[in-house]
Design an enzyme around this catalytic site. Structure first.
Site, PDB file in Angstrom:
ATOM      1  N   GLY A   1      -0.624  -1.502  -8.219  1.00 10.98           N
ATOM      2  CA  GLY A   1      -1.130  -2.075  -6.964  1.00 10.98           C
ATOM      3  C   GLY A   1      -2.583  -2.477  -7.095  1.00 10.98           C
TER       4      GLY A   1
ATOM      5  CB  SER B   1      -2.607  -7.624  -6.489  1.00  8.87           C
ATOM      6  OG  SER B   1      -1.729  -6.798  -5.757  1.00  8.87           O
ATOM      7  NE  ARG B   2      -1.862  -7.449  -1.158  1.00  9.43           N
ATOM      8  CZ  ARG B   2      -1.444  -6.632  -0.204  1.00  9.43           C
ATOM      9  NH1 ARG B   2      -2.201  -6.392   0.837  1.00  9.43           N
ATOM     10  NH2 ARG B   2      -0.264  -6.056  -0.288  1.00  9.43           N
TER      11      ARG B   2
ATOM     12  CG  ASN C   1      -3.900   2.002  -5.573  1.00  3.53           C
ATOM     13  OD1 ASN C   1      -4.569   2.545  -4.690  1.00  3.53           O
ATOM     14  ND2 ASN C   1      -3.533   0.724  -5.506  1.00  3.53           N
TER      15      ASN C   1
ATOM     16  CB  SER D   1      -3.203   9.743   2.442  1.00  8.45           C
ATOM     17  OG  SER D   1      -3.657   9.516   3.762  1.00  8.45           O
TER      18      SER D   1
ATOM     19  CE1 TYR E   1       1.010   6.123   3.136  1.00  7.03           C
ATOM     20  CE2 TYR E   1      -0.320   7.673   4.395  1.00  7.03           C
ATOM     21  CZ  TYR E   1      -0.221   6.705   3.417  1.00  7.03           C
ATOM     22  OH  TYR E   1      -1.341   6.334   2.712  1.00  7.03           O
TER      23      TYR E   1
ATOM     24  CB  ALA F   1       5.686  14.844   4.775  1.00  7.51           C
TER      25      ALA F   1
ATOM     26  CE  LYS G   1      -0.108   7.999  -0.011  1.00  7.41           C
ATOM     27  NZ  LYS G   1      -0.177   7.303  -1.326  1.00  7.41           N
TER      28      LYS G   1
HETATM   29  N1  LIG Z   1      -6.115   1.990   3.360  1.00  7.25           N
HETATM   30  C1  LIG Z   1      -6.116   3.254   3.757  1.00  7.25           C
HETATM   31  O1  LIG Z   1      -6.610   3.589   4.855  1.00  7.25           O
HETATM   32  C2  LIG Z   1      -5.561   4.333   2.873  1.00  7.25           C
HETATM   33  C3  LIG Z   1      -5.854   5.660   3.199  1.00  7.25           C
HETATM   34  C4  LIG Z   1      -5.352   6.679   2.409  1.00  7.25           C
HETATM   35  C5  LIG Z   1      -4.581   6.375   1.307  1.00  7.25           C
HETATM   36  N2  LIG Z   1      -4.294   5.084   1.001  1.00  7.25           N
HETATM   37  C6  LIG Z   1      -3.464   4.839  -0.180  1.00  7.25           C
HETATM   38  O2  LIG Z   1      -4.149   3.968  -1.066  1.00  7.25           O
HETATM   39  C7  LIG Z   1      -3.203   3.199  -1.814  1.00  7.25           C
HETATM   40  C8  LIG Z   1      -3.582   1.734  -1.732  1.00  7.25           C
HETATM   41  O3  LIG Z   1      -3.667   1.352  -0.373  1.00  7.25           O
HETATM   42  P1  LIG Z   1      -4.446   0.033   0.087  1.00  7.25           P
HETATM   43  O4  LIG Z   1      -5.121   0.372   1.357  1.00  7.25           O
HETATM   44  O5  LIG Z   1      -5.234  -0.535  -1.015  1.00  7.25           O
HETATM   45  O6  LIG Z   1      -3.187  -0.925   0.426  1.00  7.25           O
HETATM   46  P2  LIG Z   1      -3.040  -2.509   0.394  1.00  7.25           P
HETATM   47  O7  LIG Z   1      -4.346  -3.177   0.638  1.00  7.25           O
HETATM   48  O8  LIG Z   1      -1.883  -2.797   1.278  1.00  7.25           O
HETATM   49  O9  LIG Z   1      -2.611  -2.812  -1.144  1.00  7.25           O
HETATM   50  C9  LIG Z   1      -1.412  -2.289  -1.616  1.00  7.25           C
HETATM   51  C10 LIG Z   1      -1.251  -2.584  -3.097  1.00  7.25           C
HETATM   52  O10 LIG Z   1      -0.015  -1.977  -3.525  1.00  7.25           O
HETATM   53  C11 LIG Z   1       0.882  -2.984  -3.997  1.00  7.25           C
HETATM   54  N3  LIG Z   1       2.237  -2.671  -3.558  1.00  7.25           N
HETATM   55  C12 LIG Z   1       2.723  -2.655  -2.298  1.00  7.25           C
HETATM   56  N4  LIG Z   1       4.032  -2.337  -2.299  1.00  7.25           N
HETATM   57  C13 LIG Z   1       4.369  -2.165  -3.601  1.00  7.25           C
HETATM   58  C14 LIG Z   1       5.587  -1.858  -4.261  1.00  7.25           C
HETATM   59  N5  LIG Z   1       6.737  -1.665  -3.601  1.00  7.25           N
HETATM   60  N6  LIG Z   1       5.571  -1.760  -5.609  1.00  7.25           N
HETATM   61  C15 LIG Z   1       4.431  -1.966  -6.296  1.00  7.25           C
HETATM   62  N7  LIG Z   1       3.266  -2.294  -5.732  1.00  7.25           N
HETATM   63  C16 LIG Z   1       3.233  -2.383  -4.397  1.00  7.25           C
HETATM   64  C17 LIG Z   1       0.380  -4.290  -3.420  1.00  7.25           C
HETATM   65  O11 LIG Z   1       0.803  -5.360  -4.243  1.00  7.25           O
HETATM   66  P3  LIG Z   1       0.917  -6.877  -3.657  1.00  7.25           P
HETATM   67  O12 LIG Z   1      -0.501  -7.388  -3.518  1.00  7.25           O
HETATM   68  O13 LIG Z   1       1.683  -7.646  -4.685  1.00  7.25           O
HETATM   69  O14 LIG Z   1       1.608  -6.773  -2.342  1.00  7.25           O
HETATM   70  C18 LIG Z   1      -1.134  -4.067  -3.407  1.00  7.25           C
HETATM   71  O15 LIG Z   1      -1.674  -4.297  -4.687  1.00  7.25           O
HETATM   72  C19 LIG Z   1      -1.832   3.536  -1.233  1.00  7.25           C
HETATM   73  O16 LIG Z   1      -1.213   4.506  -2.056  1.00  7.25           O
HETATM   74  C20 LIG Z   1      -2.156   4.152   0.118  1.00  7.25           C
HETATM   75  O17 LIG Z   1      -1.157   5.069   0.513  1.00  7.25           O
HETATM   76  C21 LIG Z   1      -4.773   4.040   1.757  1.00  7.25           C
END
Ligand SMILES: NC(=O)c1ccc[n+]([C@@H]2O[C@H](COP(=O)([O-])OP(=O)(O)OC[C@H]3O[C@@H](n4cnc5c(N)ncnc54)[C@H](OP(=O)(O)O)[C@@H]3O)[C@@H](O)[C@H]2O)c1
Length: 255
Positions: A15, A17-18, A99, A149, A162, A164, A166
Site C-alpha cells: 500500500g 501508492s497513497r 501497511n 491503529s 477493524y 479488533a 488491529k
Molecule cells: N489514516 C488513519 O487515520 C489511520 C489510522 C490508523 C491506522 N491506519 C492504518 O494505516 C494503513 C494505511 O492507511 P492510509 O491512511 O494510508 O490509507 P489510504 O490513504 O486509504 O491508503 C491505503 C493504501 O493501501 C492500499 N490498499 C487498499 N486496499 C488494498 C488491498 N485490498 N490490497 C492491497 N493494497 C490495498 C491502497 O492502494 P491503492 O492506492 O491502489 O488503492 C493504498 O496504497 C492501514 O493499515 C490503516 O489501517 C490509518
C-alpha cells in the site's frame, strides 16, 4: 543469509501508492533505502511515487498486490524473488512493512458477514499469509513492521471489527517475533492515531477534525509524514534491540 554487509537495504512497503504507505516509501528512500512498493488499484499513484524516488537518486519499483487475495501470494513471492534478482542481483530483501489496509465503518448491529470477511481478509488474514510467504526472502537480522491503529487501544462506535483486527495484528506481531527470533528477525507494530489521509473517506468536516485535535495531547490531527518519517527512522540498525513492541504514533490520543 545475513546482513553483515554494507549493501543498500531494501524495504517492501505494501500500500505504498497513497497515504501513510507512500510517506513510508518516500521517507525510507530519503534515508537511503531502496524501495519495493505495492498498490492495489492506483497504478498511476504508485508510478508517481516510484518516479519521485528515482528522480531523487533512489531506486524503487512498484508491483500490484491485492492483500485480500491470499491465493495470489505464492505468485507474488515468486515475482518479488525475480525482481530482487533482476534489479538488485540479490536473493533477499531486508524490511517488510505491512501497511495496506481498508476501513469499513459499521455499528456492530449493522455489520454484515460480507463487511466482516472483507476486513478480516485484507487487514488480518492477508497480513499473516503475506508475511508467511515473504519471510523466506527476508534477510536474517531484518525487520517486519505491521501497521496497526490507535483503535487497537481505544474504542469508537462503528469500527469494532477493524479495531479488533488491529489488536489481533498486534498479537500476531509478538508471535512472529517469537517464532522468527532464531533468525534475528525483529517484528514490531506501529499504531498511528487519526491521520489525515483518504482512508475510509477521510477525516470529515472541520468540527470532526477539531474534535480529534481536542482528544490529542499535541492538539492536532496527524499527517501521513508523521508516521512515514517515524517508520523510516526505525528501519535501521539504530532500532536493533526493539522487538515485539507496539509503538503508537498518535500525538498522545486519550492520555
Ligand atoms: N489514516 C488513519 O487515520 C489511520 C489510522 C490508523 C491506522 N491506519 C492504518 O494505516 C494503513 C494505511 O492507511 P492510509 O491512511 O494510508 O490509507 P489510504 O490513504 O486509504 O491508503 C491505503 C493504501 O493501501 C492500499 N490498499 C487498499 N486496499 C488494498 C488491498 N485490498 N490490497 C492491497 N493494497 C490495498 C491502497 O492502494 P491503492 O492506492 O491502489 O488503492 C493504498 O496504497 C492501514 O493499515 C490503516 O489501517 C490509518
Amino acid at each position: 543469509m545475513n546482513t553483515e554487509n554494507k549493501e543498500t537495504k531494501i524495504v517492501l512497503v505494501t500500500g505504498g501508492s497513497r497515504g501513510i504507505g507512500k510517506s513510508i516509501a518516500l521517507n525510507a528512500a530519503a534515508r537511503g533505502l531502496d524501495v519495493i512498493l505495492t498498490y492495489n488499484n492506483n497504478v498511476d499513484h504508485a508510478t508517481a511515487v516510484v518516479d519521485a524516488i528515482n528522480r531523487n537518486g533512489g531506486k524503487a519499483v512498484a508491483l500490484q498486490l491485492d492483500s485480500s487475495k491470499t491465493n495470489t501470494f505464492n505468485d507474488f513471492a515468486t515475482r518479488i524473488a525475480q525482481v530482487i534478482k533482476k534489479d538488485w542481483n540479490r536473493e533477499s530483501f531486508d524490511y517488510l512493512v505491512n501497511n495496506a489496509g481498508i476501513a469499513q465503518r459499521a455499528l456492530i448491529k449493522d455489520t454484515t458477514e460480507e463487511i466482516f470477511d472483507e476486513l478480516v481478509n485484507t487487514n488480518f488474514k492477508g497480513v499473516f499469509f503475506l508475511t508467511q510467504k515473504l519471510i523466506p526472502l527476508i534477510n536474517d537480522g531484518g525487520q517486519i513492521i505491521n501497521i496497526s491503529s490507535g483503535l487497537a487501544r481505544f474504542a469508537f462506535p462503528g469500527v469494532a471489527v477493524y479495531g479488533a483486527l488491529k489488536s489481533a495484528t498486534e498479537g500476531l506481531t509478538r508471535y512472529f517475533a517469537k517464532e522468527y527470533a532464531a533468525r534475528k528477525i525483529r517484528v514490531n507494530s506501529v499504531a498511528p492515531g487519526a491521520i489525515d489521509t483518504e482512508f475510509g473517506g477521510g477525516k470529515g468536516d472541520d468540527s470532526h477534525r477539531d474534535q480529534i485535535a481536542s482528544m490529542t495531547a499535541l492538539g492536532r490531527l496527524g499527517l501521513a509524514d508523521d508516521v512515514g518519517a517515524f517508520v523510516a527512522s526505525i528501519l535501521s540498525e539504530d532500532s536493533r534491540f526493539v522487538n515485539a513492541q507496539r509503538i503508537e504514533v498518535s500525538g498522545g490520543m486519550f492520555i
